[in-house]
Design an enzyme around this catalytic site. Structure first.
Site, PDB file in Angstrom:
ATOM      1  N   SER A 175     -11.281  -0.885  -0.059  1.00 19.93           N
ATOM      2  CA  SER A 175      -9.946  -0.846   0.560  1.00 19.93           C
ATOM      3  C   SER A 175     -10.018  -1.119   2.048  1.00 19.93           C
ATOM      4  O   SER A 175      -9.080  -1.648   2.636  1.00 19.93           O
ATOM      5  CB  SER A 175      -9.309   0.537   0.385  1.00 19.93           C
ATOM      6  OG  SER A 175      -8.820   0.694  -0.901  1.00 19.93           O
ATOM      7  N   ASP A 228       0.849  -1.185   0.000  1.00 18.41           N
ATOM      8  CA  ASP A 228       0.000   0.000   0.000  1.00 18.41           C
ATOM      9  C   ASP A 228       0.891   1.243   0.000  1.00 18.41           C
ATOM     10  O   ASP A 228       2.000   1.203  -0.546  1.00 18.41           O
ATOM     11  CB  ASP A 228      -0.942  -0.052   1.230  1.00 18.41           C
ATOM     12  CG  ASP A 228      -2.261   0.651   0.975  1.00 18.41           C
ATOM     13  OD1 ASP A 228      -2.248   1.885   0.814  1.00 18.41           O
ATOM     14  OD2 ASP A 228      -3.307  -0.024   0.935  1.00 18.41           O
ATOM     15  N   HIS A 259      -3.683   6.144   3.627  1.00 23.18           N
ATOM     16  CA  HIS A 259      -4.376   4.927   3.173  1.00 23.18           C
ATOM     17  C   HIS A 259      -3.736   3.661   3.745  1.00 23.18           C
ATOM     18  O   HIS A 259      -4.416   2.818   4.344  1.00 23.18           O
ATOM     19  CB  HIS A 259      -4.388   4.916   1.645  1.00 23.18           C
ATOM     20  CG  HIS A 259      -5.282   3.879   1.036  1.00 23.18           C
ATOM     21  ND1 HIS A 259      -4.838   2.619   0.722  1.00 23.18           N
ATOM     22  CD2 HIS A 259      -6.589   3.929   0.681  1.00 23.18           C
ATOM     23  CE1 HIS A 259      -5.850   1.931   0.185  1.00 23.18           C
ATOM     24  NE2 HIS A 259      -6.921   2.700   0.149  1.00 23.18           N
TER      25      HIS A 259
END
Ligand SMILES: *[C@@H]1O[C@H](CO)[C@@H](O)[C@H](O)[C@H]1NC(C)=O
Ligand SMILES: *[C@@H]1O[C@H](CO)[C@@H](O)[C@H](O)[C@H]1NC(C)=O
Ligand SMILES: *[C@@H]1O[C@H](CO)[C@@H](O)[C@H](O)[C@H]1NC(C)=O
Ligand SMILES: *[C@@H]1O[C@H](CO)[C@@H](O)[C@H](O)[C@H]1NC(C)=O
Ligand SMILES: *[C@@H]1O[C@H](CO)[C@@H](O)[C@H](O)[C@H]1NC(C)=O
Length: 749
Positions: A541, A154, A223
């Protein structure tokens, strides 16, 4: 707050005590049953401390316990904590009768069963059944994922986040062969026993790709941090988003270790080359699970095959381009593709009208309490709409100092509101609006608008609320309104889970012969770590790391399970209903969810730990399929159809076809299973044999599933299922999707 329970007819007595929590008197009542010998954790509250010397206070706790339990040794073993600095009390493992005896002591102010406060923050963990306090179940039996390594590919990680503290964790697993690669604001000693490794990939980047970025594994956009903390974050108390969703935060597998592979960069995204390098490194390093919250509908990360062949379970997000069909990403048969759902938590925001008794309630993440008594005039854009399909249409003068009420009924069905809501929020804020009320169908994503609105309320309302507001606007002008700060509402009254509107849907545009997504998990408005605080994010996600965490727990409990068995366990035990209500899929319109929304269904980790049977796959079969597929051989039909997956998709059933499957008994050795078939309409499914018997030395059985059209209608996909049922707890169900094709010379589009 009565917590009575049935104790099989034994003699129970109700004790009502008063307990002081943060100086608020709180009535606690509970039932003490004298005949149960099982020990439970109790908290005994004695009031003000009696001594300034903490040692003497603790000694007095031991004396009290010794008097009740009869021996100093037993008292010592039972005592868990002694509270002696701010107040006096202790917690101890006690039987119910011992607890009753303690309750009778004059100096005892209260005694109650220890309750870990509801972990609303990561409410999703309780919602999937992984309760931290439960003394049994997957989380407990898997020792919270201790020793299992989750590789997260990620945008990096924020190592200082409390979610990545390594307190209480054992040493770094000895099989770990990775590194902690230093870089900008991330030194090699920033790895610990939680973040056991970090790598970052820049070879493909140009200087402008580093804008706003750290040249290291440090996460710039939040994220990767959010995803990693959802999969394996430690238990962190007292977390909220400005008071909303307050509670504990933690990951699905709080003792699992995290290996960070930063292949995604803020400006560029996740380049395939970097992702592949990361997958390759992860195989070398010894991860058990790979979590990838990335992907595109028309792209497959075929490199993930090598990870699966090395025994790594690979979990992907299904994509955020729903609710349109044929949008699902990451459809390779060897991976798990995860759809998103809502959870049983909403954020109601009340809008009150002056001189009107009819309030309306919407949802937002509005947390500002200053100015909550202020009334503002509503500026209705009813005749012009806030958005006309191409541009924002808000009068700056009229918006200033007012609440902008937007509705675009003719547009909501054409253009997903999520695409222009951010522009409306930006414009309204720029013009000095005091709030936004926007009517829409469920978007299952409050984050998109909250991030831009910040301190002004931006409230999404449904069409029923819209009508109330419209009537108010017709009867009076001007209409004044005010907002009450959002509350957090949790519980069974919330219709959940529902497949999130944005969650990508099957069939896969690239590989329709595999049923995707595989399974669904929470992904709407999930609170998790971002830098040093906690923020909401929505998306598949967020759903993906829930399943990565479950895979890690299953790996910890069953180290011998292959990635295919882990996937099978998760898919075949997933649920299609909750409390008797079928799981719904949000979208246009909201409907009962089918396998193209959620594959096998909504994850049920506590059932996945004991699936009974599993659809295992010999990794060589993946290779056979893949070799055929990469030779651009259009007739790989049998390779894909008979790949031993826990699902069946037939995109072109002409008259009749037969599919082969094999199940492995992973439950008790002696077992008899019966096939339960739900045929899609217009076709018959026969299973041969329809009864499978397993015994010691015979733990695999193969069977044939024959599909025959009985009523030839050329339509779309039809759904069914096949379950193997042992008459007890094992109900091993796989989803089926079939599209009948009556004639090659006909189309119904
Ligand atoms: C929880 O957080 C609030 C606000 O940040 C703080 O005032 C409070 O002292 C904290 N409580 C605990 C027990 O840490
Ligand atoms: C409410 O109604 C009263 C009487 O009709 C009126 O005087 C007052 O201005 C109204 N208030 C608002 C906020 O509309
Ligand atoms: C939307 O508004 C813009 C600016 O006012 C205008 O140029 C455009 O033609 C409008 N589009 C439609 C579809 O009405
Ligand atoms: C905005 O509203 C004001 C007040 O009604 C009006 O005078 C002005 O012309 C409007 N502006 C536009 C661009 O329509
Ligand atoms: C294509 O696949 C079939 C089996 O599905 C196989 O018999 C054939 O040899 C393959 N052709 C090529 C060119 O790989």
């Amino acid at each position: 707050m009565a917590g009575a329970y049935d104790n099989g007819g034994s003699h129970c007595r109700l004790i009502i005590v008063f307990f002081l929590v943060l100086l608020l008197p709180l009535q606690i009542s509970f039932v003490v049953c004298q005949q149960s010998a099982a020990k439970k954790l109790y908290v005994v509250y004695l009031g003000e401390k009696q001594h300034d010397d903490p040692e003497r206070t603790t000694a007095s706790h031991h004396d009290m316990l010794t008097a009740i339990l009869g021996s100093e040794e037993e008292a010592h073993d039972s005592m868990i904590y002694s509270y002696r600095h701010g107040f006096s009390g202790f917690s101890a493992m006690l039987t119910e009768s011992q607890a009753y005896d303690i309750a009778e002591l004059p100096e005892v102010r209260s005694i109650k069963l220890s309750v870990v406060h509801p972990m609303h923050t990561t409410r999703s963990q309780e919602f999937i059944g992984l309760d931290y306090t439960k003394p049994n179940g997957l989380l407990h039996d898997a020792n919270y994922g201790e020793g299992v390594i989750i590789g997260v590919i990620d945008s990096g990680i924020w190592p200082e986040s409390s979610s990545f503290r390594d307190h209480g964790l054992g040493p770094v697993p000895s099989k770990w062969k990775g590194i902690c690669q230093a870089g900008e604001k991330f030194s090699s000693n920033q790895c610990n026993r939680k973040i056991i490794g970090a790598r970052w990939y820049v070879n493909h980047l140009t200087p402008k790709d580093f804008e706003g970025e750290y040249k290291s594994a440090r996460c710039a956009n939040g994220h990767g941090t959010h995803v990693a903390s959802t999969a394996a974050g430690a238990l962190v108390p007292n977390v909220s988003f400005h008071g909303l969703a307050a509670g504990y935060a933690r990951g699905v597998a709080p003792y699992a270790r995290i290996a960070v592979y930063k292949a995604c960069w803020k400006a560029l995204g996740c380049d395939d080359t970097a992702v592949l390098q990361a997958i390759d490194d992860a195989i070398h390093d010894g991860v058990d699970v790979l979590s990838l919250s990335i992907g595109l509908a028309d792209f497959e990360f075929y490199g993930s095959l090598h990870a699966v062949q090395s025994g790594i379970t690979v979990v992907f997000s299904a994509g955020n381009t729903g609710p349109a069909p044929r949008t699902v990403a990451n459809a390779s048969p060897w991976t798990i593709s995860v759809a998103s759902t809502t959870i049983d938590r909403t954020f109601p925001t009340v809008i009150t009208f002056a001189n009107s008794s009819s309030d309306i309630v919407g949802q937002s993440l509005f947390y500002e309490t200053a100015g909550e008594d202020n009334w503002y005039e509503i500026y209705s854009t009813r005749y012009i709409c806030c958005f006309n399909g191409t541009s924002i249409n808000i009068n700056a003068t009229l918006a200033s100092g007012r609440i902008v009420f937007c509705y675009s009924p003719s547009l909501v069905s054409l253009v997903p509101p999520g695409t222009y809501l951010p522009s409306i929020a930006r414009a309204a804020k720029k013009f000095g609006a005091k709030g936004i009320i926007y009517s829409t169908y469920s978007l299952d994503n409050l984050v998109i608008i909250q991030e831009l609105c910040g301190s002004i309320p931006c409230v999404l309302v449904d069409f029923d609320a819209f009508h109330v507001l419209e009537n108010a606007l017709e009867n009076t002008t001007p209409v004044l309104a005010r907002f009450t700060p959002t509350r957090t509402w949790i519980g069974g009254e919330v219709l959940a889970p529902r497949i999130s509107t944005f969650s990508s849907r099957g069939p896969s545009p690239l590989l329709p012969q595999f049923l995707k997504p595989d399974v669904a998990a929470p992904g709407s408005d999930i609170l998790a770590a971002v830098q040093d605080s906690y923020k909401f994010k929505s998306g598949t996600s967020m759903a993906c790391p829930h399943v990565s965490g479950v895979a890690a727990l299953l790996k910890a409990l069953h180290p011998e399970w292959s990635p295919a068995i882990i996937k099978s366990a998760i898919v075949t035990t997933a649920s299609n209903d909750r409390n008797g209500f079928p799981i719904l899929a949000d979208g246009l319109p909201r409907k009962i969810a089918d396998p193209f929304d959620f594959g096998g269904g909504f994850i049920d980790p506590n059932r996945a730990m004991d699936p009974g049977l599993a659809y295992d796959v010999d990794p060589k079969d993946y290779t056979s399929y893949f070799d055929c597929f990469s030779a651009s051989n259009s007739s790989c039909e049998s390779e894909s159809r008979n790949l031993n997956l826990p699902s069946i998709a037939i995109p072109n059933l002409k008259a009749s076809t037969t599919v082969l499957r094999t199940v492995t008994n992973v439950g008790q050795p002696d077992a008899v299973y019966k096939a339960i078939v739900q045929s899609p309409p217009g076709m018959q499914i026969s299973v041969e044999p329809a009864i499978l018997k397993f015994c010691q030395g015979k733990n695999k059985q193969s069977f044939k599933i024959t599909f025959t059209l009985s009523h030839k209608v050329q339509g779309g996909y039809l759904f069914g299922s096949l379950a193997w049922y042992d008459g007890g707890v094992h109900h091993v169900r796989i989803p089926i999707a079939v599209r009948p094709v009556v004639s090659d010379n006909y189309a119904d589009l």
